[in-house]
Design a protein around this motif. Structure first.
Motif, PDB file in Angstrom:
ATOM      1  N   MET A   1       0.814  -1.209   0.000  1.00 33.55           N
ATOM      2  CA  MET A   1       0.000   0.000   0.000  1.00 33.55           C
ATOM      3  C   MET A   1       0.853   1.267   0.000  1.00 33.55           C
ATOM      4  SD  MET A   1      -3.134  -0.937  -0.142  1.00 33.55           S
ATOM      5  CE  MET A   1      -3.994   0.556   0.315  1.00 33.55           C
ATOM      6  N   ILE A   2       2.064   1.191   0.557  1.00 34.60           N
ATOM      7  CA  ILE A   2       2.875   2.408   0.638  1.00 34.60           C
ATOM      8  C   ILE A   2       3.327   2.886  -0.735  1.00 34.60           C
ATOM      9  CG2 ILE A   2       3.701   1.924   2.969  1.00 34.60           C
ATOM     10  CD1 ILE A   2       6.292   0.924   1.800  1.00 34.60           C
ATOM     11  N   TYR A   3       3.193   2.036  -1.763  1.00 35.60           N
ATOM     12  CA  TYR A   3       3.642   2.416  -3.104  1.00 35.60           C
ATOM     13  C   TYR A   3       2.487   2.862  -4.013  1.00 35.60           C
ATOM     14  CZ  TYR A   3       7.725  -0.216  -1.500  1.00 35.60           C
ATOM     15  OH  TYR A   3       8.802  -0.683  -0.778  1.00 35.60           O
ATOM     16  N   ASP A   4       1.268   2.928  -3.486  1.00 35.79           N
ATOM     17  CA  ASP A   4       0.114   3.233  -4.332  1.00 35.79           C
ATOM     18  C   ASP A   4       0.173   4.627  -4.941  1.00 35.79           C
ATOM     19  OD1 ASP A   4      -0.919   0.758  -3.891  1.00 35.79           O
ATOM     20  OD2 ASP A   4      -2.475   1.390  -2.472  1.00 35.79           O
ATOM     21  N   ALA A   5       0.862   5.551  -4.287  1.00 34.92           N
ATOM     22  CA  ALA A   5       0.871   6.943  -4.760  1.00 34.92           C
ATOM     23  C   ALA A   5       1.831   7.170  -5.920  1.00 34.92           C
ATOM     24  CB  ALA A   5       1.236   7.876  -3.608  1.00 34.92           C
ATOM     25  N   TYR A   6       2.654   6.180  -6.254  1.00 31.94           N
ATOM     26  CA  TYR A   6       3.664   6.379  -7.292  1.00 31.94           C
ATOM     27  C   TYR A   6       3.067   6.147  -8.673  1.00 31.94           C
ATOM     28  CZ  TYR A   6       7.063   6.689  -3.591  1.00 31.94           C
ATOM     29  OH  TYR A   6       7.755   7.101  -2.479  1.00 31.94           O
ATOM     30  N   ASP A   7       3.299   7.132  -9.557  1.00 29.64           N
ATOM     31  CA  ASP A   7       2.747   7.078 -10.907  1.00 29.64           C
ATOM     32  C   ASP A   7       3.841   7.058 -11.963  1.00 29.64           C
ATOM     33  OD1 ASP A   7       0.656   7.327 -12.964  1.00 29.64           O
ATOM     34  OD2 ASP A   7       1.427   9.358 -13.215  1.00 29.64           O
ATOM     35  N   LYS A   8       4.874   7.855 -11.777  1.00 33.29           N
ATOM     36  CA  LYS A   8       5.960   7.960 -12.764  1.00 33.29           C
ATOM     37  C   LYS A   8       7.000   6.862 -12.606  1.00 33.29           C
ATOM     38  CE  LYS A   8       4.381  11.737 -14.648  1.00 33.29           C
ATOM     39  NZ  LYS A   8       3.972  11.807 -16.071  1.00 33.29           N
ATOM     40  N   LEU A   9       7.039   6.244 -11.442  1.00 33.63           N
ATOM     41  CA  LEU A   9       7.951   5.137 -11.191  1.00 33.63           C
ATOM     42  C   LEU A   9       7.154   3.838 -11.193  1.00 33.63           C
ATOM     43  CD1 LEU A   9      10.093   6.598  -8.249  1.00 33.63           C
ATOM     44  CD2 LEU A   9      10.567   6.732 -10.715  1.00 33.63           C
ATOM     45  N   LYS A  10       7.596   2.883 -11.986  1.00 35.49           N
ATOM     46  CA  LYS A  10       6.982   1.555 -11.963  1.00 35.49           C
ATOM     47  C   LYS A  10       7.716   0.705 -10.931  1.00 35.49           C
ATOM     48  CE  LYS A  10       5.328   1.297 -16.746  1.00 35.49           C
ATOM     49  NZ  LYS A  10       5.427   0.538 -18.026  1.00 35.49           N
ATOM     50  N   LEU A  11       6.965   0.029 -10.090  1.00 39.08           N
ATOM     51  CA  LEU A  11       7.548  -0.744  -8.998  1.00 39.08           C
ATOM     52  C   LEU A  11       7.091  -2.188  -9.089  1.00 39.08           C
ATOM     53  CD1 LEU A  11       6.742   1.884  -6.243  1.00 39.08           C
ATOM     54  CD2 LEU A  11       8.885   1.636  -7.469  1.00 39.08           C
ATOM     55  N   ASP A  12       8.045  -3.126  -9.021  1.00 42.92           N
ATOM     56  CA  ASP A  12       7.701  -4.537  -8.984  1.00 42.92           C
ATOM     57  C   ASP A  12       8.750  -5.296  -8.186  1.00 42.92           C
ATOM     58  OD1 ASP A  12       9.738  -4.341 -10.895  1.00 42.92           O
ATOM     59  OD2 ASP A  12       8.970  -6.016 -12.071  1.00 42.92           O
ATOM     60  N   THR A  13       8.467  -6.571  -7.931  1.00 45.79           N
ATOM     61  CA  THR A  13       9.385  -7.412  -7.155  1.00 45.79           C
ATOM     62  C   THR A  13       9.724  -8.650  -7.993  1.00 45.79           C
ATOM     63  OG1 THR A  13       7.462  -8.400  -6.052  1.00 45.79           O
ATOM     64  CG2 THR A  13       8.596  -6.622  -4.908  1.00 45.79           C
ATOM     65  N   PRO A  14      10.737  -8.548  -8.847  1.00 49.78           N
ATOM     66  CA  PRO A  14      11.080  -9.651  -9.747  1.00 49.78           C
ATOM     67  C   PRO A  14      11.734 -10.835  -9.054  1.00 49.78           C
ATOM     68  CG  PRO A  14      12.654  -7.873  -9.989  1.00 49.78           C
ATOM     69  CD  PRO A  14      11.590  -7.371  -9.068  1.00 49.78           C
ATOM     70  N   ALA A  15      12.188 -10.657  -7.824  1.00 52.08           N
ATOM     71  CA  ALA A  15      12.781 -11.749  -7.051  1.00 52.08           C
ATOM     72  C   ALA A  15      12.491 -11.478  -5.586  1.00 52.08           C
ATOM     73  CB  ALA A  15      14.284 -11.831  -7.300  1.00 52.08           C
ATOM     74  N   GLU A  16      12.529 -12.519  -4.778  1.00 44.70           N
ATOM     75  CA  GLU A  16      12.216 -12.367  -3.371  1.00 44.70           C
ATOM     76  C   GLU A  16      13.174 -11.370  -2.718  1.00 44.70           C
ATOM     77  OE1 GLU A  16      11.796 -15.003   0.740  1.00 44.70           O
ATOM     78  OE2 GLU A  16      12.311 -15.980  -1.166  1.00 44.70           O
ATOM     79  N   GLY A  17      12.591 -10.374  -2.068  1.00 41.71           N
ATOM     80  CA  GLY A  17      13.380  -9.391  -1.355  1.00 41.71           C
ATOM     81  C   GLY A  17      13.932  -8.268  -2.213  1.00 41.71           C
ATOM     82  N   VAL A  18      13.661  -8.302  -3.532  1.00 41.98           N
ATOM     83  CA  VAL A  18      14.214  -7.286  -4.441  1.00 41.98           C
ATOM     84  C   VAL A  18      13.087  -6.395  -4.962  1.00 41.98           C
ATOM     85  CG1 VAL A  18      15.456  -6.848  -6.595  1.00 41.98           C
ATOM     86  CG2 VAL A  18      16.117  -8.785  -5.135  1.00 41.98           C
ATOM     87  N   LEU A  19      13.196  -5.109  -4.684  1.00 41.95           N
ATOM     88  CA  LEU A  19      12.280  -4.119  -5.252  1.00 41.95           C
ATOM     89  C   LEU A  19      12.942  -3.516  -6.481  1.00 41.95           C
ATOM     90  CD1 LEU A  19       9.731  -2.265  -5.078  1.00 41.95           C
ATOM     91  CD2 LEU A  19      11.154  -0.678  -3.743  1.00 41.95           C
ATOM     92  N   ARG A  20      12.236  -3.549  -7.616  1.00 43.68           N
ATOM     93  CA  ARG A  20      12.756  -2.939  -8.838  1.00 43.68           C
ATOM     94  C   ARG A  20      11.993  -1.641  -9.104  1.00 43.68           C
ATOM     95  NH1 ARG A  20      13.175  -6.745 -13.913  1.00 43.68           N
ATOM     96  NH2 ARG A  20      10.912  -6.806 -13.625  1.00 43.68           N
ATOM     97  N   ILE A  21      12.760  -0.565  -9.253  1.00 41.64           N
ATOM     98  CA  ILE A  21      12.203   0.761  -9.530  1.00 41.64           C
ATOM     99  C   ILE A  21      12.557   1.117 -10.963  1.00 41.64           C
ATOM    100  CG2 ILE A  21      12.303   3.206  -8.911  1.00 41.64           C
ATOM    101  CD1 ILE A  21      13.285   2.287  -6.110  1.00 41.64           C
ATOM    102  N   THR A  22      11.542   1.384 -11.782  1.00 40.99           N
ATOM    103  CA  THR A  22      11.756   1.712 -13.186  1.00 40.99           C
ATOM    104  C   THR A  22      11.268   3.129 -13.465  1.00 40.99           C
ATOM    105  OG1 THR A  22      11.428  -0.608 -13.811  1.00 40.99           O
ATOM    106  CG2 THR A  22      11.302   1.027 -15.570  1.00 40.99           C
ATOM    107  N   ILE A  23      12.190   4.002 -13.886  1.00 38.91           N
ATOM    108  CA  ILE A  23      11.809   5.349 -14.319  1.00 38.91           C
ATOM    109  C   ILE A  23      11.114   5.206 -15.659  1.00 38.91           C
ATOM    110  CG2 ILE A  23      12.649   7.676 -14.831  1.00 38.91           C
ATOM    111  CD1 ILE A  23      15.201   6.925 -13.230  1.00 38.91           C
ATOM    112  N   SER A  24       9.865   5.642 -15.741  1.00 38.39           N
ATOM    113  CA  SER A  24       9.047   5.273 -16.897  1.00 38.39           C
ATOM    114  C   SER A  24       8.421   6.473 -17.589  1.00 38.39           C
ATOM    115  CB  SER A  24       7.942   4.295 -16.459  1.00 38.39           C
ATOM    116  OG  SER A  24       7.151   3.902 -17.549  1.00 38.39           O
ATOM    117  N   GLU A  25       9.136   7.002 -18.561  1.00 34.42           N
ATOM    118  CA  GLU A  25       8.599   7.957 -19.535  1.00 34.42           C
ATOM    119  C   GLU A  25       9.225   7.585 -20.874  1.00 34.42           C
ATOM    120  OE1 GLU A  25       6.393  10.275 -19.638  1.00 34.42           O
ATOM    121  OE2 GLU A  25       5.870  10.562 -17.527  1.00 34.42           O
ATOM    122  N   PRO A  26       8.901   6.397 -21.415  1.00 34.52           N
ATOM    123  CA  PRO A  26       9.650   5.864 -22.562  1.00 34.52           C
ATOM    124  C   PRO A  26       9.588   6.718 -23.812  1.00 34.52           C
ATOM    125  CG  PRO A  26       7.653   4.580 -22.138  1.00 34.52           C
ATOM    126  CD  PRO A  26       7.825   5.494 -20.974  1.00 34.52           C
ATOM    127  N   GLY A  27       8.506   7.469 -24.004  1.00 40.93           N
ATOM    128  CA  GLY A  27       8.405   8.318 -25.181  1.00 40.93           C
ATOM    129  C   GLY A  27       9.329   9.511 -25.139  1.00 40.93           C
TER     130      GLY A  27
END
Length: 262
Positions: A1-27
Motif C-alpha cells: 500500500m505504501i507504493y500506491d501513490a507512485y505514478d511515474k515510477l513503476k515498482l515490482d518485485t522480480p525476485a524475493e526481497g528485491v524491489l525494482r524501480i523503473t523510471i518510466s517515460e519511454p516516449g
C-alpha cells in the motif's frame, strides 16, 4: 500500500526481497518531469520502511536510463520562486535519501543518463553500466552550476582532475570509460545490464542484512563528509536558475544547437 501513490515510477518485485524501480517515460527517454522528480526523492524512504525489501534495483524503461530534467519544469523554475524552493528540496532529498536508505541499491544504466536520473545512477551502492551508455552531467551547458550529485560524488569516484574535465565541459562518458575511470562499479555488454544488476541484487538480498546495511552506512560516511560541498553546489545551481544564462541554455536545447552565452 505504501507504493500506491507512485505514478511515474513503476515498482515490482522480480525476485524475493528485491524491489525494482523503473523510471518510466519511454516516449521521452525517461525524462524527469515535476511528478517524477518528487517521486525520485520519496521512494527511498518508503523502500527503507518496507520490511519485505532487502535490495533495490533502479533502471530506466527501454533503452535509456533517464534523459534528464523536463525542460518545462526547468522553465517554470526560472519564473517562480516557490517552484525553485520546492525542486531544491526535492533535489536535496534525492541525494540524501539515496545515501541514507539502509537497503543496498543497484543501478542498471543503459543509454543516456543525465540530471536527476544520473544522480541516482551514480549514488547507487553498485552501478552496472552498458558499454555504450552515455553519462553526461549537463549543468554548465544549461547555464547553471553543477549541483545535484556532482560535487559530492564525482571527485571521490574518479578524482578531482577527471571530475573537473567532465563537469566543466559537459564531456560525455561511455560505460566503458566510466568503468576505467572508477565512475561506475562494472561495465557489461548492453544486453546484459539488467540481468547483471538483478543478479547482484539477488546476491545482496540473500546476504547478511545487518552486515550489508551497516557496511553501506559506514562507507557512505565518506559522502556525508562531503555534505557541505553538496549543499553549497546545490545552492549555486539554483542561484543560476534566477540568471540569464539558463534561458539561453534551455532555448539552445529546444532548438538542438550549441548555446551562445553572453
Amino acid at each position: 500500500m505504501i507504493y500506491d501513490a507512485y505514478d511515474k515510477l513503476k515498482l515490482d518485485t522480480p525476485a524475493e526481497g528485491v524491489l525494482r524501480i523503473t523510471i518510466s517515460e519511454p516516449g521521452r527517454l525517461n525524462a524527469v518531469d515535476a511528478a517524477a522528480h518528487r517521486e525520485l526523492g520519496e521512494i527511498w524512504r518508503d523502500a527503507d520502511r518496507d520490511d519485505a525489501v532487502r535490495a533495490i534495483v533502479v533502471r530506466g524503461e527501454g533503452r535509456a536510463f533517464s534523459a534528464g530534467g523536463d525542460l518545462s519544469m526547468i522553465e517554470e523554475m526560472t519564473r517562480d520562486h516557490a517552484t525553485r524552493l520546492r525542486v531544491f528540496a526535492e533535489a536535496r532529498d534525492i541525494v540524501y535519501n539515496v545515501l541514507n536508505c539502509s537497503k543496498p541499491i543497484v543501478s542498471a544504466v543503459q543509454g543516456p543518463a543525465v540530471g536527476a536520473g544520473l544522480a541516482v545512477a551514480l549514488l547507487a551502492d553498485i552501478s552496472v553500466a552498458g558499454r555504450t551508455a552515455r553519462i553526461i552531467d549537463g549543468h554548465t551547458r544549461l547555464g547553471v552550476a553543477a549541483g545535484d550529485h556532482a560535487a559530492i560524488v564525482w571527485p571521490l569516484l574518479c578524482g578531482l582532475a577527471k571530475a573537473k574535465y567532465h563537469l566543466l565541459l559537459c564531456e560525455p562518458v561511455t560505460g566503458e570509460q566510466a568503468e576505467r575511470m572508477g565512475l561506475v562499479s562494472l561495465c557489461v555488454d548492453d544486453d546484459q545490464v539488467h540481468d547483471k544488476a538483478m543478479e547482484i541484487a539477488v546476491r545482496l538480498a540473500g546476504g547478511a542484512q545487518e552486515a550489508i546495511r551497516l557496511t553501506k552506512y559506514s562507507l557512505n560516511n565518506w559522502l556525508r563528509l562531503a555534505g557541505p560541498s553538496f549543499d553549497a553546489s546545490l545552492a549555486m545551481e539554483f542561484l543560476g536558475f534566477t540568471g540569464p544564462d539558463v534561458t539561453e541554455g534551455v532555448r539552445a536545447l529546444r532548438e538542438k544547437r550549441p548555446p551562445s552565452f553572453g
